[in-house]
Design a protein around this motif. Sequence first.
Motif, PDB file in Angstrom:
ATOM      1  N   LEU A  77       0.824  -1.204   0.000  1.00 13.99           N
ATOM      2  CA  LEU A  77       0.000   0.000   0.000  1.00 13.99           C
ATOM      3  C   LEU A  77       0.863   1.261   0.000  1.00 13.99           C
ATOM      4  O   LEU A  77       0.585   2.215  -0.743  1.00 13.99           O
ATOM      5  N   VAL A  78       1.905   1.273   0.815  1.00 17.34           N
ATOM      6  CA  VAL A  78       2.779   2.455   0.882  1.00 17.34           C
ATOM      7  C   VAL A  78       3.465   2.692  -0.463  1.00 17.34           C
ATOM      8  O   VAL A  78       3.495   3.822  -0.977  1.00 17.34           O
ATOM      9  N   LEU A  79       4.014   1.627  -1.047  1.00 16.60           N
ATOM     10  CA  LEU A  79       4.669   1.779  -2.342  1.00 16.60           C
ATOM     11  C   LEU A  79       3.668   2.161  -3.427  1.00 16.60           C
ATOM     12  O   LEU A  79       3.966   2.982  -4.304  1.00 16.60           O
ATOM     13  N   PHE A 165      -5.959   0.178  -7.918  1.00 16.02           N
ATOM     14  CA  PHE A 165      -7.095   0.644  -7.132  1.00 16.02           C
ATOM     15  C   PHE A 165      -6.919   2.085  -6.646  1.00 16.02           C
ATOM     16  O   PHE A 165      -7.913   2.793  -6.439  1.00 16.02           O
ATOM     17  N   LEU A 166      -5.677   2.527  -6.437  1.00 17.15           N
ATOM     18  CA  LEU A 166      -5.442   3.877  -5.926  1.00 17.15           C
ATOM     19  C   LEU A 166      -5.332   4.921  -7.024  1.00 17.15           C
ATOM     20  O   LEU A 166      -5.580   6.104  -6.781  1.00 17.15           O
ATOM     21  N   TYR A 167      -4.951   4.490  -8.198  1.00 20.92           N
ATOM     22  CA  TYR A 167      -4.770   5.432  -9.297  1.00 20.92           C
ATOM     23  C   TYR A 167      -6.034   6.246  -9.599  1.00 20.92           C
ATOM     24  O   TYR A 167      -5.944   7.478  -9.790  1.00 20.92           O
ATOM     25  N   PRO A 168      -7.237   5.643  -9.655  1.00 25.47           N
ATOM     26  CA  PRO A 168      -8.437   6.470  -9.912  1.00 25.47           C
ATOM     27  C   PRO A 168      -8.675   7.539  -8.851  1.00 25.47           C
ATOM     28  O   PRO A 168      -9.185   8.620  -9.168  1.00 25.47           O
ATOM     29  N   ALA A 169      -8.305   7.244  -7.583  1.00 21.90           N
ATOM     30  CA  ALA A 169      -8.500   8.242  -6.528  1.00 21.90           C
ATOM     31  C   ALA A 169      -7.603   9.458  -6.751  1.00 21.90           C
ATOM     32  O   ALA A 169      -8.044  10.612  -6.610  1.00 21.90           O
ATOM     33  N   PRO A 198      -8.482  13.208   3.131  1.00 20.48           N
ATOM     34  CA  PRO A 198      -9.892  12.780   3.220  1.00 20.48           C
ATOM     35  C   PRO A 198     -10.460  12.289   1.897  1.00 20.48           C
ATOM     36  O   PRO A 198     -11.342  11.433   1.881  1.00 20.48           O
ATOM     37  N   HIS A 199      -9.965  12.827   0.776  1.00 18.83           N
ATOM     38  CA  HIS A 199     -10.467  12.395  -0.529  1.00 18.83           C
ATOM     39  C   HIS A 199     -10.026  10.976  -0.861  1.00 18.83           C
ATOM     40  O   HIS A 199     -10.813  10.182  -1.395  1.00 18.83           O
ATOM     41  N   ILE A 200      -8.759  10.634  -0.562  1.00 21.25           N
ATOM     42  CA  ILE A 200      -8.228   9.321  -0.957  1.00 21.25           C
ATOM     43  C   ILE A 200      -8.348   8.274   0.152  1.00 21.25           C
ATOM     44  O   ILE A 200      -8.147   7.083  -0.119  1.00 21.25           O
ATOM     45  N   LEU A 201      -8.679   8.685   1.379  1.00 18.64           N
ATOM     46  CA  LEU A 201      -8.685   7.736   2.490  1.00 18.64           C
ATOM     47  C   LEU A 201      -9.649   6.569   2.300  1.00 18.64           C
ATOM     48  O   LEU A 201      -9.294   5.423   2.582  1.00 18.64           O
ATOM     49  N   PRO A 202     -10.883   6.774   1.816  1.00 17.92           N
ATOM     50  CA  PRO A 202     -11.747   5.604   1.575  1.00 17.92           C
ATOM     51  C   PRO A 202     -11.128   4.616   0.590  1.00 17.92           C
ATOM     52  O   PRO A 202     -11.223   3.401   0.786  1.00 17.92           O
ATOM     53  N   SER A 203     -10.488   5.114  -0.457  1.00 18.08           N
ATOM     54  CA  SER A 203      -9.821   4.222  -1.415  1.00 18.08           C
ATOM     55  C   SER A 203      -8.637   3.513  -0.769  1.00 18.08           C
ATOM     56  O   SER A 203      -8.378   2.346  -1.059  1.00 18.08           O
ATOM     57  N   VAL A 204      -7.940   4.198   0.106  1.00 20.01           N
ATOM     58  CA  VAL A 204      -6.792   3.587   0.791  1.00 20.01           C
ATOM     59  C   VAL A 204      -7.245   2.447   1.690  1.00 20.01           C
ATOM     60  O   VAL A 204      -6.657   1.352   1.687  1.00 20.01           O
ATOM     61  N   GLY A 206     -10.094   0.726   1.491  1.00 18.33           N
ATOM     62  CA  GLY A 206     -10.605  -0.358   0.657  1.00 18.33           C
ATOM     63  C   GLY A 206      -9.492  -1.135  -0.014  1.00 18.33           C
ATOM     64  O   GLY A 206      -9.547  -2.364  -0.102  1.00 18.33           O
ATOM     65  N   THR A 207      -8.458  -0.428  -0.479  1.00 16.63           N
ATOM     66  CA  THR A 207      -7.326  -1.099  -1.122  1.00 16.63           C
ATOM     67  C   THR A 207      -6.576  -1.964  -0.131  1.00 16.63           C
ATOM     68  O   THR A 207      -6.138  -3.071  -0.460  1.00 16.63           O
ATOM     69  N   PHE A 208      -6.415  -1.487   1.099  1.00 17.55           N
ATOM     70  CA  PHE A 208      -5.729  -2.289   2.113  1.00 17.55           C
ATOM     71  C   PHE A 208      -6.466  -3.596   2.374  1.00 17.55           C
ATOM     72  O   PHE A 208      -5.834  -4.658   2.496  1.00 17.55           O
ATOM     73  N   ILE A 209      -7.784  -3.540   2.452  1.00 18.33           N
ATOM     74  CA  ILE A 209      -8.568  -4.753   2.684  1.00 18.33           C
ATOM     75  C   ILE A 209      -8.408  -5.723   1.521  1.00 18.33           C
ATOM     76  O   ILE A 209      -8.256  -6.941   1.702  1.00 18.33           O
ATOM     77  N   ILE A 210      -8.424  -5.202   0.301  1.00 22.60           N
ATOM     78  CA  ILE A 210      -8.265  -6.057  -0.876  1.00 22.60           C
ATOM     79  C   ILE A 210      -6.884  -6.703  -0.885  1.00 22.60           C
ATOM     80  O   ILE A 210      -6.739  -7.901  -1.174  1.00 22.60           O
ATOM     81  N   LEU A 211      -5.848  -5.923  -0.563  1.00 24.79           N
ATOM     82  CA  LEU A 211      -4.494  -6.469  -0.532  1.00 24.79           C
ATOM     83  C   LEU A 211      -4.346  -7.502   0.586  1.00 24.79           C
ATOM     84  O   LEU A 211      -3.666  -8.525   0.415  1.00 24.79           O
TER      85      LEU A 211
END
Length: 282
Positions: A77-79, A165-169, A198-204, A206-211
């Motif tokens: 996620l960090v990378l 998953f993070l690119y669209p955010a 706050p804009h990207i946090l929901p995507s972050v 969700g992405t963490f759960i998927i990973l």
Amino acid sequence: MQQHWKRQAQACLLPLAAVLLLFLTVPLVIMIRQSFGDQSGAGFSFANFMQILSQPFYYDAFRNSFFISIYSALAGLVLALFVAAALARMNEKAQERIILFINMTANFAGVPLAFAYIILLGNAGFVTLVLQHMGISLQSFFNLYSWQGLALTYVYFQVPLGVLFLYPAFKGMDQRWAEAASLLGASRFSFWARIGIPHILPSVLGTFIILFANGMGTYETAYALVGGTVSLVTTRIASSVSGDIFAQPQIGSAMAVLFSILMIAVLIANQYLLRLFRRDLK
């Protein structure tokens, strides 16, 4: 006329419903039923779950899978955050080309990925032999067929998946937001603290759960790389179903049920955190 088209649409969904029933519902019901059965296949018992929860052999599998998934999800996620942020700032043509490459990388997993790492970093791998020729022993500080190798391979396929998953955010963040915040006297830190994060946090989240789920469910890469050296839930389930000496499908089904409960609990926790976050924003 509308009812006629509605019936036709419902009829077109029948093949999909049949596939879902045969390949999802039926195996799930059989798995749950088998997890409560005894070795004879008859009766109802919690013995399988008690055996899994009481024996360190099975506990280590869940612990190892949990920690390797947490580590790979956090590192990936960090990378992925840095890659997605940089990618969103490039021109359209460069973005299209890089996204195409990332798509290919995200699907390069399983046995081919393990084989590629063995060719590069194995005991007789290319990089290992080159370093050995230079007087550096790779095996003295790195072992591909251990936790180190698992962590490296897991992060490899977690990063491109996280970027997708993070690119669209990041792409959805308008540059004019930062310009407007700057005109109003906001610093770069204030912009990210009040608008960007706050804009990207929901995507972050969700992405963490998927990973995390992706790491927990990985089987082919781990089995091809370490076999039974590192005990994981997926490899233990597979060995229980197939069995080197004798099969224990009841134990494998019980482990799969516990695995499903763990993943459902993680998803529920993620949805709860998202609701709290959205409520705080209002």
